[in-house]
Design an enzyme around this catalytic site. Structure first.
Site, PDB file in Angstrom:
ATOM      1  N   LYS A 148      -7.629  -9.784  -5.700  1.00 15.17           N
ATOM      2  CA  LYS A 148      -8.813  -9.769  -4.868  1.00 15.17           C
ATOM      3  C   LYS A 148      -9.756  -8.650  -5.294  1.00 15.17           C
ATOM      4  CE  LYS A 148     -10.114  -9.484   0.041  1.00 15.17           C
ATOM      5  NZ  LYS A 148      -9.592  -9.298   1.420  1.00 15.17           N
ATOM      6  N   LYS A 180     -12.900  -2.733  -3.087  1.00 17.83           N
ATOM      7  CA  LYS A 180     -13.756  -1.562  -3.213  1.00 17.83           C
ATOM      8  C   LYS A 180     -12.954  -0.296  -3.471  1.00 17.83           C
ATOM      9  CE  LYS A 180     -14.231  -0.859   1.837  1.00 17.83           C
ATOM     10  NZ  LYS A 180     -13.457  -2.018   2.295  1.00 17.83           N
ATOM     11  N   LYS A 227       0.817  -1.210   0.000  1.00 17.82           N
ATOM     12  CA  LYS A 227       0.000   0.000   0.000  1.00 17.82           C
ATOM     13  C   LYS A 227       0.850   1.260   0.000  1.00 17.82           C
ATOM     14  CE  LYS A 227      -4.052  -2.078   2.187  1.00 17.82           C
ATOM     15  NZ  LYS A 227      -5.003  -2.029   3.330  1.00 17.82           N
TER      16      LYS A 227
END
Length: 436
Positions: free
Chosen positions: A294, A297, A207
């Site tokens: 994966k 959202k 991230k």
């Protein structure tokens, strides 16, 4: 319990002291927790008077006598096992329930992946475990977010929990930031967690690359907050996927280190080391555009996911355009070279409720092609989500019902969390509030 309850003072915003007549509740719990329980009862009574809800059995004089005079006896437990039934219909001897904690970030719109991988499984867990489910808004702000949307998305996420079948009569449902002990315990654990442990976290590295120079300390410290979330409730089991397993192992390491440093000779340790609760097969839902990634959202392309609140037309359009392969005689399940096929078959199995053998006969053995399977999958997804979406709209149309549940859940969760925090503070040598 019929006595009028009046808040008498407020300490640190959320630590509420109340009076019950001229007497205080004296139990084996702390005074602050006793007062929180009193306010919890008042909140419950007010909520049930103003909101249309299923019939609930309130405590009677005989039931209070049988429970030693305690209000909501199951809330007093600070262990991971509860010996009190979760529903008034249960009777007779009850088995100890292991405590489970889980939550989802309220960033963006919750997806089919969030539902199948977590929320739907919570519905099954609440009949077997002592369950705590929170909207983890503190985690949500570790990445850039829109302040104007955070409140709306927090309420929306909680409404999805309820619409999907999470029952406030069986589970504590609350917003993470409403229980102040999460932030407090996180800081205590920060002081005892070696930096090199956090530097090994794979999710942070991944991230941090995406955020670049804007990456904040909060993202680096995310696993410690997650550890605080889990340890506060003495959770015995934590539902995790493969991407969170490393964080759970870190939680176990932090708990063990803290116990060894501050409570090595104590019979009862401040924290219990949690264990992983493995999610069901097929619960991991992958992107519609990449079967190896994966469903997220936060992905930039909305076509990569099915949002729980997508319209039927949007769902059909996304599935029609999702990535598939060609050049094969049939659709195949489990071939590592065909991840998209496996992902779509997994989704079909999850939303249709059919057995794998039945789907293999219907789709794989029959030689069905993508042109026939995609509409079949789309209708199965639409049919599965329609009742959830309808219930969601009903809940959002009654804000008093939703906020009442979140208030009660936060108060009840605080009882357990504050007890654990007090144990940790005492072990570290703090002069605690209850000692004054």
């Amino acid at each position: 319990w019929r006595t009028k309850i009046t808040p008498s003072s407020f300490i640190s915003h959320q630590r509420v002291l109340a009076s019950v007549g001229n007497r205080c509740i004296v139990e084996t719990i702390s005074m602050r927790s006793a007062m929180v329980l009193a306010l919890s009862l008042a909140t419950r009574v007010a909520a049930f008077r103003t909101v249309s809800r299923p019939a609930v059995a309130y405590p009677t004089s005989s039931s209070l006598s049988a429970s030693g005079g305690r209000l909501f006896p199951r809330l007093y437990s600070t262990t991971t096992e509860s010996t009190t039934a979760h529903s008034p219909q249960e009777s007779g001897a009850t088995k100890p329930r292991v405590r489970v904690l889980s939550g989802v970030q309220p960033t963006g719109r919750l997806t089919l992946g969030n539902y199948l991988g977590a929320i739907r499984q919570w519905v099954d867990l609440q009949d077997e475990y002592d369950t705590f489910f929170c909207v983890v808004d503190l985690h949500a702000i570790t990445a850039p977010h829109d302040p104007k949307k955070l409140r709306e998305e927090t309420l929306s996420a909680a409404a999805v929990y309820l619409a999907a079948g999470v029952d406030p009569a069986k589970s504590k449902i609350f917003v993470q930031s409403h229980v102040k002990a999460h932030s407090e315990l996180c800081w205590l654990l920060n002081t005892q967690t070696p930096i090199n442990w956090l530097e090994r976290m794979i999710q942070y590295k991944e991230k941090a690359v995406k955020q670049g120079d804007n990456v904040g300390v909060g993202l680096f410290d995310y696993p410690v907050l997650m550890a605080a979330d889990i340890l506060l409730y003495q959770a015995g089991k934590v539902p995790v996927g493969e991407d969170q397993r490393q964080h759970l192992e870190l939680t176990r390491d932090i708990a063990r280190r803290f116990n060894d440093i501050f409570a090595k000779k104590a019979k009862q340790k401040p924290f219990r080391e949690p264990e992983a609760l493995i999610v069901k097969e097929g619960a991991r839902v992958m992107s519609l555009l990449d079967g190896t990634s994966k469903m997220s959202k936060s992905a930039e392309n909305d076509n990569s996911r099915i949002n729980l609140l997508d319209t039927p037309a949007e769902i059909r359009k996304k599935i029609k355009r999702c990535k598939t392969d060609s050049g094969f005689d049939s659709i195949e399940w489990g071939n590592p070279e065909r991840p998209e096929a496996t992902n779509l078959l997994n989704i079909y199995q999850a939303v249709s409720g059919k057995a794998r053998s039945e789907i293999e006969a219907e789709v794989c053995v029959s030689g069905m092609q993508w042109g026939a399977f995609k509409p079949l999958l789309a209708e199965a997804v639409v049919g599965h989500l329609e009742p959830i979406q309808e219930r969601y709209r009903e809940i959002m149309a009654d804000p008093g019902y939703l906020t009442g549940i979140l208030k009660t859940g936060a108060i009840e969760a605080s009882v357990v969390a504050d007890e654990t925090l007090a144990k940790a503070q005492k072990a570290m040598g703090f002069l605690t509030f209850d000692e004054l």
